[in-house]
Design an enzyme around this catalytic site. Structure first.
Site, PDB file in Angstrom:
ATOM      1  N   HIS A   1       0.833  -1.209   0.000  1.00  0.00           N
ATOM      2  CA  HIS A   1       0.000   0.000   0.000  1.00  0.00           C
ATOM      3  C   HIS A   1       0.870   1.261   0.000  1.00  0.00           C
ATOM      4  O   HIS A   1       0.553   2.248  -0.671  1.00  0.00           O
ATOM      5  CB  HIS A   1      -0.928  -0.006   1.212  1.00  0.00           C
ATOM      6  CG  HIS A   1      -1.989  -1.060   1.143  1.00  0.00           C
ATOM      7  ND1 HIS A   1      -3.284  -0.800   0.770  1.00  0.00           N
ATOM      8  CD2 HIS A   1      -1.945  -2.393   1.372  1.00  0.00           C
ATOM      9  CE1 HIS A   1      -3.998  -1.915   0.786  1.00  0.00           C
ATOM     10  NE2 HIS A   1      -3.202  -2.892   1.153  1.00  0.00           N
TER      11      HIS A   1
ATOM     12  N   ASP B   1      -6.060   5.541   2.499  1.00  0.00           N
ATOM     13  CA  ASP B   1      -6.042   4.199   1.920  1.00  0.00           C
ATOM     14  C   ASP B   1      -7.390   3.511   2.130  1.00  0.00           C
ATOM     15  O   ASP B   1      -8.155   3.854   3.049  1.00  0.00           O
ATOM     16  CB  ASP B   1      -4.933   3.387   2.589  1.00  0.00           C
ATOM     17  CG  ASP B   1      -4.785   2.003   1.989  1.00  0.00           C
ATOM     18  OD1 ASP B   1      -4.074   1.873   0.980  1.00  0.00           O
ATOM     19  OD2 ASP B   1      -5.400   1.043   2.512  1.00  0.00           O
TER      20      ASP B   1
END
Length: 485
Positions: A23, A124
Protein backbone atom coordinates in the site's frame (compact mmCIF):
# COMPACT_ATOMS: atom_id res chain seq x y z
CA UNK A 1 5.87 41.01 14.61
CA UNK A 2 5.59 39.93 10.97
CA UNK A 3 4.24 36.57 9.89
CA UNK A 4 4.80 34.61 6.73
CA UNK A 5 1.68 34.42 4.60
CA UNK A 6 0.46 31.08 3.37
CA UNK A 7 1.40 30.08 -0.15
CA UNK A 8 -2.11 30.45 -1.52
CA UNK A 9 -1.03 29.35 -4.99
CA UNK A 10 -0.55 25.79 -3.75
CA UNK A 11 -2.97 23.21 -2.39
CA UNK A 12 -1.77 20.50 -0.03
CA UNK A 13 -3.06 16.93 0.09
CA UNK A 14 -2.50 14.65 3.08
CA UNK A 15 -2.12 10.97 2.22
CA UNK A 16 -2.64 8.25 4.84
CA UNK A 17 -1.63 4.83 3.44
CA UNK A 18 -2.31 1.53 5.21
CA UNK A 19 0.61 -0.07 7.02
CA UNK A 20 2.50 -2.41 4.69
CA UNK A 21 4.82 -2.04 1.73
CA UNK A 22 2.28 -2.86 -1.00
CA UNK A 23 0.00 0.00 0.00
CA UNK A 24 2.83 2.42 0.83
CA UNK A 25 4.65 1.99 -2.48
CA UNK A 26 1.42 2.53 -4.47
CA UNK A 27 0.69 5.66 -2.43
CA UNK A 28 4.16 7.12 -2.99
CA UNK A 29 3.96 6.47 -6.73
CA UNK A 30 0.50 8.07 -6.87
CA UNK A 31 1.83 11.09 -4.96
CA UNK A 32 4.66 11.48 -7.48
CA UNK A 33 2.15 11.21 -10.33
CA UNK A 34 0.02 13.99 -8.85
CA UNK A 35 2.81 16.51 -8.27
CA UNK A 36 4.21 15.82 -11.74
CA UNK A 37 0.74 16.32 -13.22
CA UNK A 38 0.02 19.70 -11.62
CA UNK A 39 2.43 22.26 -10.14
CA UNK A 40 -0.33 23.63 -7.86
CA UNK A 41 -0.18 20.57 -5.59
CA UNK A 42 2.05 19.64 -2.67
CA UNK A 43 1.70 16.39 -0.72
CA UNK A 44 2.42 15.02 2.72
CA UNK A 45 2.38 11.25 3.27
CA UNK A 46 1.85 10.17 6.90
CA UNK A 47 3.31 6.68 7.38
CA UNK A 48 1.94 4.19 9.92
CA UNK A 49 3.77 0.99 10.86
CA UNK A 50 2.80 -2.31 12.45
CA UNK A 51 4.99 -3.54 15.32
CA UNK A 52 6.20 -6.41 13.07
CA UNK A 53 7.16 -4.13 10.17
CA UNK A 54 10.85 -4.39 9.31
CA UNK A 55 10.75 -3.07 5.73
CA UNK A 56 9.02 0.31 5.85
CA UNK A 57 11.81 2.25 7.56
CA UNK A 58 14.47 1.35 5.00
CA UNK A 59 12.05 2.21 2.19
CA UNK A 60 11.04 5.60 3.61
CA UNK A 61 14.69 6.46 4.31
CA UNK A 62 15.44 5.82 0.64
CA UNK A 63 12.86 8.43 -0.40
CA UNK A 64 14.08 11.97 -0.80
CA UNK A 65 11.60 14.61 0.38
CA UNK A 66 11.26 17.58 -1.95
CA UNK A 67 9.66 20.98 -1.56
CA UNK A 68 6.34 19.51 -2.72
CA UNK A 69 6.51 15.93 -1.38
CA UNK A 70 7.09 15.14 2.30
CA UNK A 71 7.13 11.64 3.77
CA UNK A 72 6.60 11.66 7.55
CA UNK A 73 6.82 8.51 9.70
CA UNK A 74 4.45 8.95 12.63
CA UNK A 75 5.38 7.90 16.18
CA UNK A 76 4.23 4.38 17.05
CA UNK A 77 1.27 4.14 19.46
CA UNK A 78 1.35 1.76 22.45
CA UNK A 79 1.00 -1.87 21.29
CA UNK A 80 -2.39 -3.52 20.87
CA UNK A 81 -3.04 -5.57 24.03
CA UNK A 82 -4.38 -8.45 21.88
CA UNK A 83 -1.99 -8.66 18.89
CA UNK A 84 -3.39 -12.02 17.71
CA UNK A 85 -6.93 -10.74 17.24
CA UNK A 86 -6.52 -10.46 13.48
CA UNK A 87 -10.09 -9.36 12.75
CA UNK A 88 -9.67 -6.13 14.66
CA UNK A 89 -5.91 -5.59 14.48
CA UNK A 90 -5.82 -3.34 11.41
CA UNK A 91 -8.86 -1.36 12.62
CA UNK A 92 -7.40 -1.00 16.10
CA UNK A 93 -4.00 0.01 14.72
CA UNK A 94 -5.42 2.67 12.40
CA UNK A 95 -7.68 4.00 15.15
CA UNK A 96 -4.70 4.24 17.50
CA UNK A 97 -2.94 6.46 14.95
CA UNK A 98 -5.81 8.96 14.68
CA UNK A 99 -4.51 11.32 17.41
CA UNK A 100 -1.06 11.38 15.75
CA UNK A 101 -2.56 12.21 12.34
CA UNK A 102 -4.80 14.87 13.90
CA UNK A 103 -1.91 16.45 15.81
CA UNK A 104 0.42 16.51 12.81
CA UNK A 105 -2.14 18.00 10.44
CA UNK A 106 -3.37 20.59 12.93
CA UNK A 107 0.08 21.71 14.05
CA UNK A 108 2.07 21.53 10.83
CA UNK A 109 -0.53 22.36 8.18
CA UNK A 110 -3.77 23.92 9.42
CA UNK A 111 -2.16 26.21 12.02
CA UNK A 112 1.13 26.76 10.20
CA UNK A 113 1.74 30.03 8.40
CA UNK A 114 4.36 28.38 6.20
CA UNK A 115 2.23 25.54 4.87
CA UNK A 116 0.11 25.57 1.69
CA UNK A 117 -3.61 25.42 2.41
CA UNK A 118 -5.03 21.97 3.13
CA UNK A 119 -7.20 20.82 0.23
CA UNK A 120 -8.15 17.23 1.06
CA UNK A 121 -7.28 13.95 2.73
CA UNK A 122 -6.58 10.91 0.54
CA UNK A 123 -6.79 7.81 2.73
CA UNK A 124 -6.04 4.20 1.92
CA UNK A 125 -8.93 1.78 1.36
CA UNK A 126 -8.35 0.27 4.84
CA UNK A 127 -7.99 3.64 6.61
CA UNK A 128 -11.47 5.05 6.11
CA UNK A 129 -11.72 5.82 9.84
CA UNK A 130 -9.32 8.70 9.04
CA UNK A 131 -12.22 10.36 7.20
CA UNK A 132 -13.28 11.53 10.69
CA UNK A 133 -10.08 13.58 11.00
CA UNK A 134 -10.68 15.18 7.58
CA UNK A 135 -14.18 16.17 8.69
CA UNK A 136 -12.77 17.75 11.87
CA UNK A 137 -10.52 20.04 9.79
CA UNK A 138 -13.32 20.70 7.25
CA UNK A 139 -11.80 19.27 4.07
CA UNK A 140 -13.04 16.58 1.66
CA UNK A 141 -11.84 13.00 2.10
CA UNK A 142 -11.11 10.64 -0.79
CA UNK A 143 -10.13 6.98 -0.75
CA UNK A 144 -7.16 5.66 -2.71
CA UNK A 145 -8.33 2.16 -3.60
CA UNK A 146 -5.38 -0.11 -4.37
CA UNK A 147 -7.47 -2.89 -5.93
CA UNK A 148 -9.58 -2.85 -9.08
CA UNK A 149 -12.93 -1.29 -9.98
CA UNK A 150 -14.70 -4.67 -10.16
CA UNK A 151 -13.56 -5.52 -6.63
CA UNK A 152 -14.66 -2.10 -5.38
CA UNK A 153 -18.12 -2.70 -6.85
CA UNK A 154 -18.20 -6.15 -5.27
CA UNK A 155 -17.53 -4.97 -1.71
CA UNK A 156 -20.05 -2.12 -2.02
CA UNK A 157 -22.66 -4.57 -3.38
CA UNK A 158 -22.05 -7.21 -0.68
CA UNK A 159 -22.25 -4.54 2.01
CA UNK A 160 -25.63 -3.43 0.67
CA UNK A 161 -26.87 -7.05 0.55
CA UNK A 162 -25.87 -7.48 4.17
CA UNK A 163 -27.31 -4.18 5.44
CA UNK A 164 -30.46 -4.05 3.29
CA UNK A 165 -31.35 -7.72 2.74
CA UNK A 166 -29.56 -9.34 5.72
CA UNK A 167 -27.63 -11.73 3.42
CA UNK A 168 -24.94 -13.52 5.47
CA UNK A 169 -22.25 -14.54 3.00
CA UNK A 170 -20.28 -16.43 5.68
CA UNK A 171 -23.00 -19.12 5.69
CA UNK A 172 -22.47 -19.70 1.95
CA UNK A 173 -18.66 -19.95 1.79
CA UNK A 174 -18.57 -23.73 1.28
CA UNK A 175 -21.49 -23.86 -1.16
CA UNK A 176 -21.82 -23.51 -4.93
CA UNK A 177 -23.78 -20.26 -4.57
CA UNK A 178 -23.08 -17.65 -7.24
CA UNK A 179 -23.67 -13.92 -6.87
CA UNK A 180 -24.79 -11.52 -9.58
CA UNK A 181 -22.53 -8.52 -8.95
CA UNK A 182 -23.10 -5.45 -11.18
CA UNK A 183 -19.36 -4.80 -11.58
CA UNK A 184 -18.70 -8.34 -12.91
CA UNK A 185 -19.83 -9.59 -16.31
CA UNK A 186 -20.11 -13.17 -14.97
CA UNK A 187 -21.75 -14.48 -11.80
CA UNK A 188 -19.17 -14.70 -9.02
CA UNK A 189 -18.99 -18.00 -7.08
CA UNK A 190 -18.77 -17.81 -3.29
CA UNK A 191 -15.35 -19.49 -3.43
CA UNK A 192 -13.99 -16.50 -5.38
CA UNK A 193 -15.08 -13.94 -2.78
CA UNK A 194 -12.51 -12.19 -0.58
CA UNK A 195 -11.60 -13.73 2.77
CA UNK A 196 -12.92 -10.71 4.68
CA UNK A 197 -16.53 -11.55 3.72
CA UNK A 198 -16.27 -15.33 4.18
CA UNK A 199 -14.99 -15.56 7.76
CA UNK A 200 -17.31 -14.53 10.61
CA UNK A 201 -14.51 -13.01 12.69
CA UNK A 202 -13.84 -10.51 9.88
CA UNK A 203 -17.45 -9.35 9.36
CA UNK A 204 -17.22 -6.38 11.80
CA UNK A 205 -14.08 -5.18 10.01
CA UNK A 206 -15.70 -5.59 6.58
CA UNK A 207 -18.86 -3.71 7.59
CA UNK A 208 -17.01 -0.75 9.13
CA UNK A 209 -14.48 -0.58 6.28
CA UNK A 210 -17.14 -0.47 3.53
CA UNK A 211 -19.30 1.89 5.58
CA UNK A 212 -16.28 4.18 5.55
CA UNK A 213 -15.94 3.87 1.76
CA UNK A 214 -19.55 4.99 1.35
CA UNK A 215 -18.95 8.14 3.42
CA UNK A 216 -16.13 9.52 1.29
CA UNK A 217 -16.26 12.28 -1.31
CA UNK A 218 -14.89 10.07 -4.07
CA UNK A 219 -12.78 6.98 -4.73
CA UNK A 220 -9.52 7.02 -6.71
CA UNK A 221 -8.93 3.53 -8.10
CA UNK A 222 -5.62 2.10 -9.27
CA UNK A 223 -7.11 0.86 -12.53
CA UNK A 224 -8.14 2.27 -15.90
CA UNK A 225 -11.22 2.38 -18.10
CA UNK A 226 -9.78 0.18 -20.85
CA UNK A 227 -8.84 -2.64 -18.44
CA UNK A 228 -12.22 -2.88 -16.66
CA UNK A 229 -14.79 -1.34 -19.03
CA UNK A 230 -17.74 -3.35 -17.68
CA UNK A 231 -16.91 -2.51 -14.06
CA UNK A 232 -16.43 1.21 -14.79
CA UNK A 233 -19.71 1.34 -16.72
CA UNK A 234 -21.50 -0.39 -13.83
CA UNK A 235 -20.80 2.64 -11.65
CA UNK A 236 -22.63 4.87 -14.13
CA UNK A 237 -25.51 2.40 -14.49
CA UNK A 238 -25.90 1.62 -10.78
CA UNK A 239 -24.72 4.78 -9.08
CA UNK A 240 -27.63 4.96 -6.65
CA UNK A 241 -26.72 1.44 -5.58
CA UNK A 242 -23.12 2.57 -4.99
CA UNK A 243 -24.21 5.58 -2.91
CA UNK A 244 -23.53 7.99 -5.81
CA UNK A 245 -19.81 7.90 -5.04
CA UNK A 246 -17.71 9.69 -7.68
CA UNK A 247 -15.26 7.24 -9.27
CA UNK A 248 -11.82 8.20 -10.59
CA UNK A 249 -9.92 5.35 -12.33
CA UNK A 250 -6.40 6.87 -12.36
CA UNK A 251 -4.10 3.85 -12.90
CA UNK A 252 -1.98 2.00 -13.59
CA UNK A 253 0.14 3.41 -10.78
CA UNK A 254 3.32 1.35 -10.62
CA UNK A 255 6.87 1.49 -9.36
CA UNK A 256 8.60 0.34 -12.52
CA UNK A 257 11.97 2.08 -12.35
CA UNK A 258 14.45 0.75 -9.83
CA UNK A 259 17.99 1.30 -11.02
CA UNK A 260 19.83 0.38 -7.84
CA UNK A 261 22.08 -2.60 -8.51
CA UNK A 262 23.14 -5.24 -6.05
CA UNK A 263 24.73 -8.67 -6.30
CA UNK A 264 21.44 -10.59 -6.21
CA UNK A 265 19.74 -8.40 -8.82
CA UNK A 266 22.81 -8.48 -11.07
CA UNK A 267 22.98 -12.28 -10.84
CA UNK A 268 19.29 -12.62 -11.75
CA UNK A 269 19.46 -10.21 -14.69
CA UNK A 270 22.70 -11.78 -15.99
CA UNK A 271 21.04 -15.20 -15.95
CA UNK A 272 17.97 -13.86 -17.78
CA UNK A 273 20.19 -12.21 -20.39
CA UNK A 274 21.44 -15.68 -21.34
CA UNK A 275 17.93 -17.12 -21.92
CA UNK A 276 16.04 -17.12 -25.25
CA UNK A 277 13.31 -14.54 -25.78
CA UNK A 278 9.89 -15.43 -24.30
CA UNK A 279 11.09 -18.72 -22.86
CA UNK A 280 11.12 -18.33 -19.05
CA UNK A 281 8.28 -18.81 -16.55
CA UNK A 282 8.53 -16.51 -13.53
CA UNK A 283 7.01 -17.76 -10.26
CA UNK A 284 6.57 -15.15 -7.52
CA UNK A 285 3.88 -14.86 -4.83
CA UNK A 286 4.20 -11.37 -3.37
CA UNK A 287 5.80 -9.96 -0.26
CA UNK A 288 3.83 -12.31 2.03
CA UNK A 289 3.67 -15.42 -0.19
CA UNK A 290 5.19 -18.73 0.91
CA UNK A 291 4.31 -22.44 0.97
CA UNK A 292 4.86 -25.42 3.25
CA UNK A 293 7.27 -28.19 2.18
CA UNK A 294 4.64 -30.50 0.60
CA UNK A 295 3.45 -27.73 -1.73
CA UNK A 296 6.99 -26.62 -2.57
CA UNK A 297 7.83 -30.14 -3.76
CA UNK A 298 4.72 -30.31 -5.95
CA UNK A 299 5.74 -27.03 -7.61
CA UNK A 300 9.25 -28.39 -8.18
CA UNK A 301 7.91 -31.61 -9.73
CA UNK A 302 5.61 -29.59 -12.00
CA UNK A 303 8.45 -27.38 -13.20
CA UNK A 304 10.67 -30.35 -13.92
CA UNK A 305 7.91 -32.23 -15.77
CA UNK A 306 7.03 -29.17 -17.87
CA UNK A 307 10.68 -28.83 -18.99
CA UNK A 308 10.07 -25.07 -19.05
CA UNK A 309 12.82 -22.61 -18.24
CA UNK A 310 11.99 -20.94 -14.95
CA UNK A 311 12.97 -18.41 -12.33
CA UNK A 312 11.32 -19.15 -8.99
CA UNK A 313 11.15 -16.80 -6.01
CA UNK A 314 10.90 -19.32 -3.17
CA UNK A 315 10.85 -18.20 0.44
CA UNK A 316 10.59 -19.80 3.86
CA UNK A 317 7.23 -19.58 5.67
CA UNK A 318 7.07 -17.76 9.01
CA UNK A 319 6.64 -19.81 12.21
CA UNK A 320 3.27 -21.56 12.49
CA UNK A 321 0.48 -20.50 14.79
CA UNK A 322 0.54 -16.73 14.35
CA UNK A 323 -2.82 -15.12 13.56
CA UNK A 324 -1.02 -12.08 12.21
CA UNK A 325 1.22 -13.44 9.51
CA UNK A 326 4.84 -12.38 9.64
CA UNK A 327 6.61 -12.02 6.29
CA UNK A 328 8.51 -15.03 4.88
CA UNK A 329 12.29 -15.22 5.12
CA UNK A 330 15.11 -16.43 2.88
CA UNK A 331 16.18 -20.10 2.88
CA UNK A 332 19.83 -20.87 3.48
CA UNK A 333 21.53 -22.90 0.74
CA UNK A 334 21.36 -26.03 2.91
CA UNK A 335 17.66 -25.49 3.76
CA UNK A 336 16.89 -25.11 0.05
CA UNK A 337 18.46 -28.48 -0.69
CA UNK A 338 16.38 -30.06 2.08
CA UNK A 339 13.03 -28.50 1.12
CA UNK A 340 13.25 -29.33 -2.63
CA UNK A 341 13.08 -32.85 -4.11
CA UNK A 342 16.41 -34.65 -3.95
CA UNK A 343 18.65 -33.63 -6.87
CA UNK A 344 16.20 -31.02 -8.21
CA UNK A 345 18.69 -28.16 -8.19
CA UNK A 346 21.32 -30.22 -10.02
CA UNK A 347 18.88 -31.57 -12.63
CA UNK A 348 17.46 -28.12 -13.43
CA UNK A 349 20.70 -26.13 -13.15
CA UNK A 350 20.80 -25.46 -16.92
CA UNK A 351 17.22 -24.25 -17.29
CA UNK A 352 16.14 -22.89 -13.92
CA UNK A 353 17.04 -20.53 -11.11
CA UNK A 354 15.66 -20.74 -7.57
CA UNK A 355 16.04 -17.40 -5.81
CA UNK A 356 14.81 -15.75 -2.62
CA UNK A 357 13.86 -12.12 -3.08
CA UNK A 358 13.04 -11.07 -6.67
CA UNK A 359 13.19 -7.63 -8.34
CA UNK A 360 9.72 -8.31 -9.74
CA UNK A 361 9.22 -5.36 -12.09
CA UNK A 362 12.69 -5.77 -13.61
CA UNK A 363 12.12 -9.50 -14.15
CA UNK A 364 8.69 -8.97 -15.76
CA UNK A 365 10.18 -6.29 -18.03
CA UNK A 366 12.84 -8.69 -19.37
CA UNK A 367 12.27 -10.03 -22.87
CA UNK A 368 13.14 -13.59 -21.75
CA UNK A 369 9.96 -13.79 -19.61
CA UNK A 370 7.08 -15.71 -21.23
CA UNK A 371 4.63 -15.96 -18.34
CA UNK A 372 4.04 -15.19 -14.68
CA UNK A 373 2.71 -17.66 -12.08
CA UNK A 374 1.26 -15.13 -9.65
CA UNK A 375 -0.76 -14.74 -6.45
CA UNK A 376 -2.80 -12.08 -8.31
CA UNK A 377 -2.19 -9.22 -5.92
CA UNK A 378 -3.43 -6.11 -7.72
CA UNK A 379 -0.01 -4.42 -7.95
CA UNK A 380 1.48 -7.59 -9.47
CA UNK A 381 -1.46 -7.88 -11.85
CA UNK A 382 -0.99 -4.32 -13.11
CA UNK A 383 2.78 -4.82 -13.51
CA UNK A 384 2.23 -8.01 -15.50
CA UNK A 385 -0.26 -6.29 -17.82
CA UNK A 386 1.99 -3.24 -18.20
CA UNK A 387 4.86 -5.44 -19.36
CA UNK A 388 2.62 -7.64 -21.54
CA UNK A 389 3.22 -10.86 -19.58
CA UNK A 390 0.28 -13.31 -19.26
CA UNK A 391 -0.54 -14.67 -15.79
CA UNK A 392 -1.31 -18.14 -14.46
CA UNK A 393 -3.46 -17.50 -11.39
CA UNK A 394 -2.62 -18.92 -7.96
CA UNK A 395 -4.27 -16.67 -5.34
CA UNK A 396 -3.39 -16.97 -1.65
CA UNK A 397 -5.34 -14.53 0.54
CA UNK A 398 -7.21 -11.18 0.79
CA UNK A 399 -8.99 -10.29 -2.50
CA UNK A 400 -6.66 -12.35 -4.70
CA UNK A 401 -9.28 -15.05 -5.45
CA UNK A 402 -11.61 -12.32 -6.73
CA UNK A 403 -8.82 -10.83 -8.86
CA UNK A 404 -8.02 -14.28 -10.29
CA UNK A 405 -11.68 -14.84 -11.20
CA UNK A 406 -11.90 -11.46 -12.93
CA UNK A 407 -8.66 -12.02 -14.88
CA UNK A 408 -9.67 -15.49 -16.12
CA UNK A 409 -13.44 -15.25 -16.54
CA UNK A 410 -14.27 -11.57 -17.15
CA UNK A 411 -11.15 -10.24 -18.85
CA UNK A 412 -9.54 -13.32 -20.49
CA UNK A 413 -6.10 -11.97 -19.52
CA UNK A 414 -4.94 -15.04 -17.56
CA UNK A 415 -5.02 -18.84 -17.46
CA UNK A 416 -6.04 -20.83 -14.41
CA UNK A 417 -3.83 -22.90 -12.14
CA UNK A 418 -6.26 -22.30 -9.27
CA UNK A 419 -8.85 -19.65 -8.52
CA UNK A 420 -10.12 -20.85 -5.14
CA UNK A 421 -6.85 -21.85 -3.41
CA UNK A 422 -6.81 -19.98 -0.11
CA UNK A 423 -4.55 -19.54 2.91
CA UNK A 424 -6.29 -18.94 6.20
CA UNK A 425 -5.31 -16.13 8.54
CA UNK A 426 -2.61 -18.31 10.08
CA UNK A 427 -1.05 -18.73 6.64
CA UNK A 428 -2.13 -22.36 6.30
CA UNK A 429 -4.00 -24.09 3.48
CA UNK A 430 -6.36 -27.05 3.76
CA UNK A 431 -5.21 -28.43 0.39
CA UNK A 432 -2.09 -29.08 -1.68
CA UNK A 433 -2.21 -28.38 -5.42
CA UNK A 434 -0.90 -31.38 -7.35
CA UNK A 435 2.12 -31.25 -9.63
CA UNK A 436 -0.16 -32.31 -12.52
CA UNK A 437 -2.50 -29.35 -12.02
CA UNK A 438 0.41 -26.92 -11.74
CA UNK A 439 2.14 -28.38 -14.80
CA UNK A 440 -1.08 -28.02 -16.83
CA UNK A 441 -1.28 -24.35 -15.83
CA UNK A 442 2.34 -23.77 -16.85
CA UNK A 443 1.74 -25.41 -20.25
CA UNK A 444 -1.42 -23.33 -20.77
CA UNK A 445 0.58 -20.23 -19.91
CA UNK A 446 3.12 -21.01 -22.62
CA UNK A 447 0.65 -22.17 -25.27
CA UNK A 448 -2.48 -19.95 -24.97
CA UNK A 449 -1.93 -17.54 -27.85
CA UNK A 450 -5.32 -15.83 -27.41
CA UNK A 451 -4.55 -14.75 -23.84
CA UNK A 452 -1.00 -13.72 -24.82
CA UNK A 453 -2.36 -11.54 -27.65
CA UNK A 454 -4.96 -9.87 -25.38
CA UNK A 455 -2.35 -9.12 -22.72
CA UNK A 456 -0.04 -7.53 -25.31
CA UNK A 457 -2.91 -5.33 -26.54
CA UNK A 458 -3.80 -4.30 -22.99
CA UNK A 459 -0.13 -3.54 -22.30
CA UNK A 460 -0.20 -0.88 -25.02
CA UNK A 461 -3.39 0.65 -23.57
CA UNK A 462 -1.95 0.65 -20.04
CA UNK A 463 1.02 2.71 -21.24
CA UNK A 464 -1.16 5.24 -23.08
CA UNK A 465 -3.94 5.90 -20.58
CA UNK A 466 -1.93 8.28 -18.36
CA UNK A 467 -0.61 10.26 -21.33
CA UNK A 468 -2.35 13.49 -22.28
CA UNK A 469 -5.70 12.60 -23.84
CA UNK A 470 -5.87 9.20 -22.10
CA UNK A 471 -8.77 8.20 -19.86
CA UNK A 472 -6.75 8.07 -16.62
CA UNK A 473 -5.12 11.41 -17.45
CA UNK A 474 -8.61 12.91 -17.79
CA UNK A 475 -9.87 11.40 -14.52
CA UNK A 476 -6.76 12.69 -12.75
CA UNK A 477 -7.38 16.19 -14.09
CA UNK A 478 -11.03 16.05 -13.01
CA UNK A 479 -9.97 15.11 -9.47
CA UNK A 480 -7.30 17.84 -9.23
CA UNK A 481 -9.67 20.51 -10.55
CA UNK A 482 -12.21 19.56 -7.88
CA UNK A 483 -9.61 19.82 -5.11
CA UNK A 484 -7.98 23.04 -6.27
CA UNK A 485 -11.18 24.88 -7.24
Amino acid sequence: MTTTRKKSSQTQLVFVPSPGMGHLISTVEFAKLLINHDHRLSLTILVMKTPQDTLTSSYTHSLSSSQRLHVITLPQPPPNPDPNNSSSSITTLVDSYKPYVRDYVTTNIVNSNDSPRLGAFVVDMFCTTMVDVAREVHVPAFVFFTSGVAFLGLVLHLHTLRERDNVDVTELKDTDTEFVIPSFANSVPAKALPSTVLYKEWVPFFLSYVEGLKKTDGILVNSFDELEPHAVQSFSDNNNYYNNIPLYPVGPILKIEDKEGDDVRDMIMTWLNDQPSSSVIFLCFGSMGSFEVDQVREIARALEASEARFIWSLRKPPPKGLNIRAPPSIYTAQELVEVLPEGFLDRTAEIGKVIGWAPQAQVLAHEAIAGFVSHCGWNSTLESIYFGVPIATWPLYAEQQTNAFELVKDLNLAVDIAMDYRLDFKGESSSVLSAQKIEKGIRDLLENDEVRKKVKEMSVKSRETLNQGGSSYSHLGRFIDYIVD
